[in-house]
Design a protein around this motif. Structure first.
Motif, PDB file in Angstrom:
ATOM      1  N   ASN A   8       0.846  -1.190   0.000  1.00  0.00           N
ATOM      2  CA  ASN A   8       0.000   0.000   0.000  1.00  0.00           C
ATOM      3  C   ASN A   8       0.883   1.242   0.000  1.00  0.00           C
ATOM      4  O   ASN A   8       2.015   1.218   0.473  1.00  0.00           O
ATOM      5  CB  ASN A   8      -0.916  -0.006   1.229  1.00  0.00           C
ATOM      6  CG  ASN A   8      -1.835  -1.205   1.245  1.00  0.00           C
ATOM      7  OD1 ASN A   8      -2.573  -1.450   0.291  1.00  0.00           O
ATOM      8  ND2 ASN A   8      -1.784  -1.988   2.319  1.00  0.00           N
ATOM      9  N   GLN A   9       0.344   2.337  -0.524  1.00  0.00           N
ATOM     10  CA  GLN A   9       1.122   3.566  -0.677  1.00  0.00           C
ATOM     11  C   GLN A   9       0.491   4.732   0.074  1.00  0.00           C
ATOM     12  O   GLN A   9      -0.731   4.843   0.145  1.00  0.00           O
ATOM     13  CB  GLN A   9       1.245   3.946  -2.150  1.00  0.00           C
ATOM     14  CG  GLN A   9       2.168   3.077  -2.963  1.00  0.00           C
ATOM     15  CD  GLN A   9       3.617   3.186  -2.559  1.00  0.00           C
ATOM     16  OE1 GLN A   9       4.307   2.174  -2.449  1.00  0.00           O
ATOM     17  NE2 GLN A   9       4.096   4.403  -2.316  1.00  0.00           N
ATOM     18  N   SER A  10       1.345   5.613   0.584  1.00  0.00           N
ATOM     19  CA  SER A  10       0.921   6.901   1.126  1.00  0.00           C
ATOM     20  C   SER A  10       1.884   7.943   0.578  1.00  0.00           C
ATOM     21  O   SER A  10       3.096   7.748   0.603  1.00  0.00           O
ATOM     22  CB  SER A  10       0.984   6.894   2.659  1.00  0.00           C
ATOM     23  OG  SER A  10       0.769   8.201   3.188  1.00  0.00           O
ATOM     24  N   HIS A  11       1.335   9.034   0.038  1.00  0.00           N
ATOM     25  CA  HIS A  11       2.178  10.070  -0.559  1.00  0.00           C
ATOM     26  C   HIS A  11       1.849  11.443   0.013  1.00  0.00           C
ATOM     27  O   HIS A  11       0.704  11.739   0.353  1.00  0.00           O
ATOM     28  CB  HIS A  11       1.998  10.102  -2.078  1.00  0.00           C
ATOM     29  CG  HIS A  11       2.494   8.877  -2.773  1.00  0.00           C
ATOM     30  ND1 HIS A  11       3.818   8.680  -3.102  1.00  0.00           N
ATOM     31  CD2 HIS A  11       1.837   7.766  -3.185  1.00  0.00           C
ATOM     32  CE1 HIS A  11       3.947   7.503  -3.687  1.00  0.00           C
ATOM     33  NE2 HIS A  11       2.759   6.935  -3.754  1.00  0.00           N
ATOM     34  N   GLY A  12       2.873  12.277   0.061  1.00  0.00           N
ATOM     35  CA  GLY A  12       2.715  13.652   0.538  1.00  0.00           C
ATOM     36  C   GLY A  12       4.072  14.322   0.542  1.00  0.00           C
ATOM     37  O   GLY A  12       5.076  13.724   0.125  1.00  0.00           O
ATOM     38  N   GLY A  13       4.136  15.566   1.009  1.00  0.00           N
ATOM     39  CA  GLY A  13       5.424  16.219   1.166  1.00  0.00           C
ATOM     40  C   GLY A  13       6.318  15.361   2.045  1.00  0.00           C
ATOM     41  O   GLY A  13       5.859  14.783   3.036  1.00  0.00           O
ATOM     42  N   SER A  14       7.601  15.257   1.697  1.00  0.00           N
ATOM     43  CA  SER A  14       8.504  14.355   2.396  1.00  0.00           C
ATOM     44  C   SER A  14       8.536  14.606   3.902  1.00  0.00           C
ATOM     45  O   SER A  14       8.396  13.681   4.713  1.00  0.00           O
ATOM     46  CB  SER A  14       9.918  14.480   1.819  1.00  0.00           C
ATOM     47  OG  SER A  14      10.805  13.561   2.407  1.00  0.00           O
ATOM     48  N   SER A  15       8.696  15.846   4.299  1.00  0.00           N
ATOM     49  CA  SER A  15       8.753  16.166   5.728  1.00  0.00           C
ATOM     50  C   SER A  15       7.408  15.927   6.406  1.00  0.00           C
ATOM     51  O   SER A  15       7.347  15.497   7.565  1.00  0.00           O
ATOM     52  CB  SER A  15       9.186  17.623   5.916  1.00  0.00           C
ATOM     53  OG  SER A  15      10.478  17.824   5.385  1.00  0.00           O
TER      54      SER A  15
END
Length: 344
Positions: A73-80
């Motif tokens: 499964n994936q979760s994405h967003g700004g790295s910090s």
């Protein structure tokens, strides 16, 4: 009858013993006979398309090797922002970030060991990128360099360096370009100040910045990762032009197994194999196809046309490493806060 009762009692004792063992495994964190093959990868904004191809390739490879069916499964967003989510309880078995600083903070919170960068080759960074420009068709403002981004009237789209590794790399690339050209700190500060005075909106992450530039049609130039500008150009055809500055920053994409999560969920085996797979030749080819720069020389040469030559400098050589860069430029009250407060 006695034999029947004795057999039933023995069966009950075996059942109780099994339940007790399973309970002890759950409490102590010992791996169960049924290891969990479902993992979450917390990643940064602009790797969405990359992992859409990587994940099924790994699942097929893992099935072939072990007979197990893995689920990624994936979760994405700004790295910090993603790093903060993991600290706040997001149960990611692995993190795939765009800067070491966002993994170091997990180590500071005790989620992973301080030696995490030694767990995999190349400082645990299976691929890397750099920061380039995307302009409108024909590059009407003739933007060619970091200095051009600071010219009056140029609207520059860069995500927020406080929440996005993308934005942080853009800031440091501009600053470092002055230093590498022989300039001093004051001159570097002046350029970055001019650039951020030209930023009309600060999105939280790189993908949001791309949307602002391409779909909301705000700005004259987007500063982002090499792979992101190429994907935008592929999607929208000749509406845009990719511009490579002569000098830019080496942007490594480090990875780590989140020990506290994998020990809790029983996902260590799958999580470790998943990150190891990123270094395999099939995965390195997928990485290169998506315009990320692979570590494999064979994959790099096969897709060499995807990567234009550019002089790259590292965080270490200009800023003394991520910890020093974070403290000086991005901590509360540091350089970025000072210049951005001045902008307002």
């Amino acid at each position: 009858m006695k034999t029947s009762v004795s057999t039933a009692s023995a069966a009950r004792r075996r059942t109780l013993a099994l339940l007790t063992l399973l309970g002890l495994q759950a409490v102590s964190g010992l791996p169960s006979a049924y290891a969990n093959s479902s993992i979450l990868n917390a990643s940064y904004d602009v790797t969405r398309e990359l992992f859409k191809d990587i994940n099924p390739a790994f699942v097929a490879d893992w099935k072939k090797k072990t007979g197990e069916t893995a689920s990624i499964n994936q979760s994405h967003g700004g790295s910090s922002k993603q790093a903060r989510s993991v600290i706040d309880g997001l149960e990611a078995s692995v993190v795939t970030m765009n800067q070491a600083n966002d993994i170091d903070i997990l180590a500071e919170k005790g989620l992973i060991p301080a030696t995490w960068s030694k767990a995999f080759p190349n400082n645990a960074a299976p691929f890397y990128s750099t920061m380039v420009f995307l302009t409108r068709k024909g590059n009407p403002l003739q933007i060619k360099s970091w200095e051009d981004l600071g010219k009056p009237g140029v609207k520059v789209i860069i995500p927020n360096p406080k929440t996005s590794g993308n934005g942080r790399y853009s800031y440091l690339a501009a600053w470092g370009s002055v230093i590498k050209a022989g300039g001093n700190e004051a001159q570097a500060r002046a350029l970055v100040d001019k650039i951020f005075k030209n930023v009309p909106v600060l999105d939280a992450g790189g993908r949001g910045a791309t949307t602002t530039f391409t779909q909301r049609e705000i700005g004259d130039v987007l500063v982002t990762f090499e792979n992101e500008v190429q994907l935008a150009k592929q999607e929208f055809g000749n509406q845009y032009e990719v511009v490579y500055p002569k000098i830019s920053i080496l942007a490594e994409s480090p990875v780590a197994v989140v020990d506290k999560v994998v020990d809790k969920l029983g996902t260590r085996k799958t999580a470790t194999a998943y990150l190891q797979y990123l270094y395999s030749e099939p995965a390195q080819e997928i990485i290169a196809k998506h315009f990320f720069r692979p570590r494999s020389e064979a994959a790099f040469q096969k897709y060499a046309t995807n990567f234009k030559p550019v002089t790259l400098f590292t965080i270490d050589e200009v800023f003394g490493g991520w910890k020093q860069a974070q403290k000086k430029h991005f901590d509360d009250g540091a350089e970025f806060d000072k210049l951005y407060q001045g902008k307002r």
